[in-house]
Design a protein around this motif. Structure first.
Motif, PDB file in Angstrom:
ATOM      1  N   VAL A 173       4.556 -14.736  -7.857  1.00 34.49           N
ATOM      2  CA  VAL A 173       3.683 -13.616  -7.491  1.00 34.49           C
ATOM      3  C   VAL A 173       3.816 -12.518  -8.535  1.00 34.49           C
ATOM      4  O   VAL A 173       4.928 -12.111  -8.902  1.00 34.49           O
ATOM      5  N   GLN A 174       2.685 -12.047  -9.023  1.00 33.05           N
ATOM      6  CA  GLN A 174       2.701 -10.943  -9.986  1.00 33.05           C
ATOM      7  C   GLN A 174       2.768  -9.631  -9.219  1.00 33.05           C
ATOM      8  O   GLN A 174       1.904  -9.345  -8.397  1.00 33.05           O
ATOM      9  N   GLU A 175       3.789  -8.847  -9.497  1.00 32.45           N
ATOM     10  CA  GLU A 175       3.960  -7.582  -8.781  1.00 32.45           C
ATOM     11  C   GLU A 175       3.694  -6.366  -9.663  1.00 32.45           C
ATOM     12  O   GLU A 175       3.314  -5.308  -9.171  1.00 32.45           O
ATOM     13  N   THR A 176       3.936  -6.505 -10.948  1.00 33.51           N
ATOM     14  CA  THR A 176       3.704  -5.378 -11.853  1.00 33.51           C
ATOM     15  C   THR A 176       2.293  -5.442 -12.415  1.00 33.51           C
ATOM     16  O   THR A 176       1.686  -6.501 -12.518  1.00 33.51           O
ATOM     17  N   GLY A 177       1.768  -4.287 -12.770  1.00 35.33           N
ATOM     18  CA  GLY A 177       0.414  -4.224 -13.314  1.00 35.33           C
ATOM     19  C   GLY A 177       0.004  -2.785 -13.507  1.00 35.33           C
ATOM     20  O   GLY A 177       0.821  -1.864 -13.402  1.00 35.33           O
ATOM     21  N   ASP A 178      -1.283  -2.589 -13.768  1.00 31.92           N
ATOM     22  CA  ASP A 178      -1.758  -1.230 -14.066  1.00 31.92           C
ATOM     23  C   ASP A 178      -2.677  -0.674 -12.989  1.00 31.92           C
ATOM     24  O   ASP A 178      -3.370   0.311 -13.215  1.00 31.92           O
ATOM     25  N   PHE A 179      -2.680  -1.303 -11.798  1.00 31.50           N
ATOM     26  CA  PHE A 179      -3.505  -0.793 -10.701  1.00 31.50           C
ATOM     27  C   PHE A 179      -2.830   0.425 -10.089  1.00 31.50           C
ATOM     28  O   PHE A 179      -1.671   0.375  -9.678  1.00 31.50           O
ATOM     29  N   GLU A 180      -3.557   1.524 -10.013  1.00 36.23           N
ATOM     30  CA  GLU A 180      -3.008   2.761  -9.465  1.00 36.23           C
ATOM     31  C   GLU A 180      -3.613   3.050  -8.099  1.00 36.23           C
ATOM     32  O   GLU A 180      -4.819   2.927  -7.905  1.00 36.23           O
ATOM     33  N   LEU A 181      -2.747   3.421  -7.176  1.00 35.36           N
ATOM     34  CA  LEU A 181      -3.152   3.708  -5.801  1.00 35.36           C
ATOM     35  C   LEU A 181      -2.633   5.090  -5.434  1.00 35.36           C
ATOM     36  O   LEU A 181      -1.425   5.333  -5.452  1.00 35.36           O
ATOM     37  N   ASP A 182      -3.536   5.998  -5.133  1.00 35.77           N
ATOM     38  CA  ASP A 182      -3.116   7.351  -4.766  1.00 35.77           C
ATOM     39  C   ASP A 182      -2.231   7.297  -3.521  1.00 35.77           C
ATOM     40  O   ASP A 182      -2.574   6.662  -2.527  1.00 35.77           O
ATOM     41  N   GLY A 183      -1.108   7.970  -3.608  1.00 34.25           N
ATOM     42  CA  GLY A 183      -0.107   7.924  -2.552  1.00 34.25           C
ATOM     43  C   GLY A 183       1.079   7.071  -2.936  1.00 34.25           C
ATOM     44  O   GLY A 183       2.110   7.088  -2.260  1.00 34.25           O
ATOM     45  N   GLY A 224       0.836  -1.196   0.000  1.00 35.87           N
ATOM     46  CA  GLY A 224       0.000   0.000   0.000  1.00 35.87           C
ATOM     47  C   GLY A 224       0.867   1.240   0.000  1.00 35.87           C
ATOM     48  O   GLY A 224       1.802   1.367  -0.803  1.00 35.87           O
ATOM     49  N   THR A 225       0.604   2.162   0.923  1.00 35.19           N
ATOM     50  CA  THR A 225       1.377   3.407   0.998  1.00 35.19           C
ATOM     51  C   THR A 225       2.405   3.361   2.132  1.00 35.19           C
ATOM     52  O   THR A 225       2.821   4.395   2.638  1.00 35.19           O
ATOM     53  N   SER A 226       2.800   2.149   2.523  1.00 36.00           N
ATOM     54  CA  SER A 226       3.804   1.983   3.576  1.00 36.00           C
ATOM     55  C   SER A 226       4.965   1.118   3.071  1.00 36.00           C
ATOM     56  O   SER A 226       4.853   0.433   2.054  1.00 36.00           O
ATOM     57  N   LYS A 227       6.057   1.150   3.816  1.00 37.34           N
ATOM     58  CA  LYS A 227       7.196   0.268   3.561  1.00 37.34           C
ATOM     59  C   LYS A 227       7.632  -0.344   4.879  1.00 37.34           C
ATOM     60  O   LYS A 227       7.528   0.291   5.938  1.00 37.34           O
ATOM     61  N   THR A 257       3.527   6.292  -6.322  1.00 36.67           N
ATOM     62  CA  THR A 257       3.834   6.933  -7.603  1.00 36.67           C
ATOM     63  C   THR A 257       3.570   6.037  -8.804  1.00 36.67           C
ATOM     64  O   THR A 257       3.001   6.487  -9.809  1.00 36.67           O
ATOM     65  N   PHE A 258       3.965   4.757  -8.705  1.00 37.90           N
ATOM     66  CA  PHE A 258       3.924   3.892  -9.877  1.00 37.90           C
ATOM     67  C   PHE A 258       2.826   2.833  -9.754  1.00 37.90           C
ATOM     68  O   PHE A 258       2.518   2.375  -8.657  1.00 37.90           O
ATOM     69  N   PRO A 259       2.235   2.418 -10.881  1.00 39.69           N
ATOM     70  CA  PRO A 259       1.213   1.364 -10.845  1.00 39.69           C
ATOM     71  C   PRO A 259       1.841   0.005 -10.532  1.00 39.69           C
ATOM     72  O   PRO A 259       3.053  -0.188 -10.678  1.00 39.69           O
ATOM     73  N   ALA A 260       1.004  -0.930 -10.107  1.00 46.74           N
ATOM     74  CA  ALA A 260       1.464  -2.280  -9.764  1.00 46.74           C
ATOM     75  C   ALA A 260       0.279  -3.226  -9.868  1.00 46.74           C
ATOM     76  O   ALA A 260      -0.807  -2.833 -10.303  1.00 46.74           O
ATOM     77  N   ALA A 261       0.481  -4.468  -9.481  1.00 45.57           N
ATOM     78  CA  ALA A 261      -0.601  -5.448  -9.499  1.00 45.57           C
ATOM     79  C   ALA A 261      -1.538  -5.214  -8.316  1.00 45.57           C
ATOM     80  O   ALA A 261      -1.092  -4.884  -7.211  1.00 45.57           O
ATOM     81  N   GLU A 262      -2.820  -5.417  -8.546  1.00 40.68           N
ATOM     82  CA  GLU A 262      -3.820  -5.217  -7.501  1.00 40.68           C
ATOM     83  C   GLU A 262      -3.880  -6.417  -6.561  1.00 40.68           C
ATOM     84  O   GLU A 262      -3.898  -7.566  -6.990  1.00 40.68           O
ATOM     85  N   VAL A 263      -3.885  -6.142  -5.266  1.00 44.35           N
ATOM     86  CA  VAL A 263      -4.087  -7.164  -4.237  1.00 44.35           C
ATOM     87  C   VAL A 263      -5.341  -6.768  -3.457  1.00 44.35           C
ATOM     88  O   VAL A 263      -5.352  -5.738  -2.780  1.00 44.35           O
ATOM     89  N   GLN A 264      -6.383  -7.566  -3.591  1.00 43.81           N
ATOM     90  CA  GLN A 264      -7.611  -7.262  -2.853  1.00 43.81           C
ATOM     91  C   GLN A 264      -7.539  -7.885  -1.467  1.00 43.81           C
ATOM     92  O   GLN A 264      -7.117  -9.028  -1.290  1.00 43.81           O
ATOM     93  N   MET A 287     -11.000  -3.710   0.495  1.00 46.15           N
ATOM     94  CA  MET A 287     -10.339  -2.645  -0.265  1.00 46.15           C
ATOM     95  C   MET A 287      -9.183  -3.246  -1.049  1.00 46.15           C
ATOM     96  O   MET A 287      -8.731  -4.361  -0.780  1.00 46.15           O
ATOM     97  N   SER A 288      -8.712  -2.527  -2.019  1.00 49.20           N
ATOM     98  CA  SER A 288      -7.602  -2.970  -2.857  1.00 49.20           C
ATOM     99  C   SER A 288      -6.369  -2.121  -2.595  1.00 49.20           C
ATOM    100  O   SER A 288      -6.456  -0.904  -2.430  1.00 49.20           O
ATOM    101  N   ARG A 289      -5.231  -2.797  -2.527  1.00 50.75           N
ATOM    102  CA  ARG A 289      -3.928  -2.148  -2.407  1.00 50.75           C
ATOM    103  C   ARG A 289      -3.002  -2.805  -3.426  1.00 50.75           C
ATOM    104  O   ARG A 289      -3.435  -3.609  -4.258  1.00 50.75           O
ATOM    105  N   SER A 290      -1.738  -2.534  -3.333  1.00 48.38           N
ATOM    106  CA  SER A 290      -0.736  -3.217  -4.149  1.00 48.38           C
ATOM    107  C   SER A 290       0.503  -3.419  -3.297  1.00 48.38           C
ATOM    108  O   SER A 290       0.633  -2.834  -2.222  1.00 48.38           O
ATOM    109  N   ALA A 291       1.405  -4.285  -3.759  1.00 51.83           N
ATOM    110  CA  ALA A 291       2.606  -4.576  -2.983  1.00 51.83           C
ATOM    111  C   ALA A 291       3.735  -4.935  -3.941  1.00 51.83           C
ATOM    112  O   ALA A 291       3.495  -5.419  -5.053  1.00 51.83           O
ATOM    113  N   ARG A 292       4.958  -4.720  -3.472  1.00 49.06           N
ATOM    114  CA  ARG A 292       6.106  -5.020  -4.323  1.00 49.06           C
ATOM    115  C   ARG A 292       7.350  -5.224  -3.472  1.00 49.06           C
ATOM    116  O   ARG A 292       7.571  -4.503  -2.494  1.00 49.06           O
TER     117      ARG A 292
END
Length: 394
Positions: A156-166, A17-20, A168-175, A377-382
């Motif tokens: 695990v798919q990490e790249t994709g076109d899911f955009e999450l405000d906060g 999401g928006t954390s590391k 910068t770059f799109p990634a794969a969606e994780v619901q 909710m949906s986030r992304s991870a990498r």
């Protein structure tokens, strides 16, 4: 003169999401740190670079913000119908303690991918292509999270076109599905509304009496109206984080809210409970320019929310607080619901400093008590880096 060598520990640095945060498999930690206690806390503090009186965490992996001063421990689960146990530690930046009192909803998005890649999920449950369902036991709050992790060619798919405000770059969606998210905090009797009310009059010396919705869902959260404390709900970080008087006011409100929620017994206990409860303020929809420069129209959102994390205004929205927002929005009569226009709803889109976020919740009145079966909710991870963390031997 003898010098203790550095030790190295297998670890993965991940964005969720928006954390590391720095992720560990429990079995990879030094033996003394495989159980809760001082040795574990000391290790994680050193990993992140805390306590740092300069507030920069230069000598560690932390990024000097609440969103980047985080650690995660994951292990195979012995619980029925669960794949892994997930424990989250929020590391203080300038003080020598790790707060274990709550979950991180953003990093929850990275737990499933980390667990699959780390061999912690039964391979029979992981398809080569499609979506892997990872059943996570959130050990801090004793709740289940279901992660839907996309898989491509056995990885695990990490790249994709899911955009999450906060981010910068799109990634794969994780619901993510946060099951039965009402937190069962000690002193709160397991109730979603520990005071028994959807809205309370919260007396805060030096501030006044504020209308407040205090809810245990996702993470204990205190909601107040923006205009009651002199804000509009369109503020960005600079409007608050450089204002010492404002930060002290929020911490005072948070302390008195925590007392009313039964989370602490004495006001001075709040100093060692930085992670929970959260405090947030809400307002009706309005237009503003997000921190990225992106324009957010009042028509894009149902309400505005700004939330504090570890004593500062968060740059976006904590995932667990988003669960609290979605849950409160689904229950007619809360301040969150009223700011969104009132009535019944199953999803809400709110504006935060970095943009917008949608979260859904299923709420129902059962025997006079509000219950929420799940929030979604949906986030992304990498993965950002993997290998070994090095820390001075202790």
């Amino acid at each position: 003169m003898a010098h203790a060598p550095q030790i190295k520990i297998p670890a993965t640095y991940m964005r969720g999401g928006t954390s590391k945060g720095v992720f560990f498999r429990l079995k990879d930690l030094p033996e003394a740190a495989q159980v809760p206690g001082a040795a574990r806390d000391a290790l994680l503090l050193r990993v992140i670079g805390s306590p740092d009186p300069y507030g920069k965490q230069i000598d560690g992996m932390g990024g000097a913000t609440s969103s980047t001063s985080k650690t995660v421990i994951v292990a195979k689960s012995s619980r029925p119908d669960h794949d892994v146990d997930y424990l989250f530690g929020q590391v203080s930046i300038d003080k020598p303690f790790v707060d274990w009192s709550g979950n991180c909803g953003n990093l929850s998005a990275a737990v499933g991918p980390f667990a699959i890649s780390g061999g912690l999920v039964d391979p029979e449950r992981v398809p080569d292509n499609g979506v892997a369902i990872v059943r996570i036991w959130q050990a801090n709050i004793g709740k289940t999270i279901i992660a839907h992790v996309p898989m491509t060619n056995g990885a695990v798919q990490e790249t994709g076109d899911f955009e999450l405000d906060g981010v910068t770059f799109p990634a794969a969606e994780v619901q993510l599905e946060f099951m039965d998210p009402a937190a069962e905090e000690e002193g709160a009797g397991g109730s979603m509304f520990p005071t028994g009310n959807l809205v309370d009059d919260l007396e805060v010396p030096g501030v006044g009496t504020l209308k407040a919705t205090m809810i245990n869902a996702g993470i204990p959260t205190i909601f107040v109206n923006a205009d009651a404390i002199g804000y509009t709900g369109t503020e960005l970080q600079d409007a608050i984080n450089g204002d010492d008087a404002a930060l002290k006011k929020f911490e005072t409100i948070r302390a008195h809210g925590a007392m009313r929620m039964g989370l602490i017994k004495h006001l001075d206990e709040i100093a060692t409970r930085q992670h929970t409860p959260k405090i947030a303020f809400v307002a009706a929809p309005a237009g503003y320019v997000a921190s990225s420069g992106k324009a957010v129209s009042g028509g894009d959102v149902d309400l505005l929310v700004r939330a504090m994390s570890m004593g500062k205004l968060h740059h976006a929205m904590m995932g667990t607080a988003a669960v609290a927002i979605g849950t409160a929005a689904a229950i007619p009569g809360t301040l969150v619901n009223l700011a969104a226009g009132g009535g019944e709803r199953e999803a809400v889109r709110f504006g935060h400093p970095s943009g917008t976020l949608r979260v859904g919740a299923e709420a129902a009145l059962v025997d006079g008590e509000w219950v929420v079966r799940k929030a979604v909710m949906s986030r992304s991870a990498r993965v950002l880096m993997e290998g070994w963390i090095r820390v001075p031997g202790v």
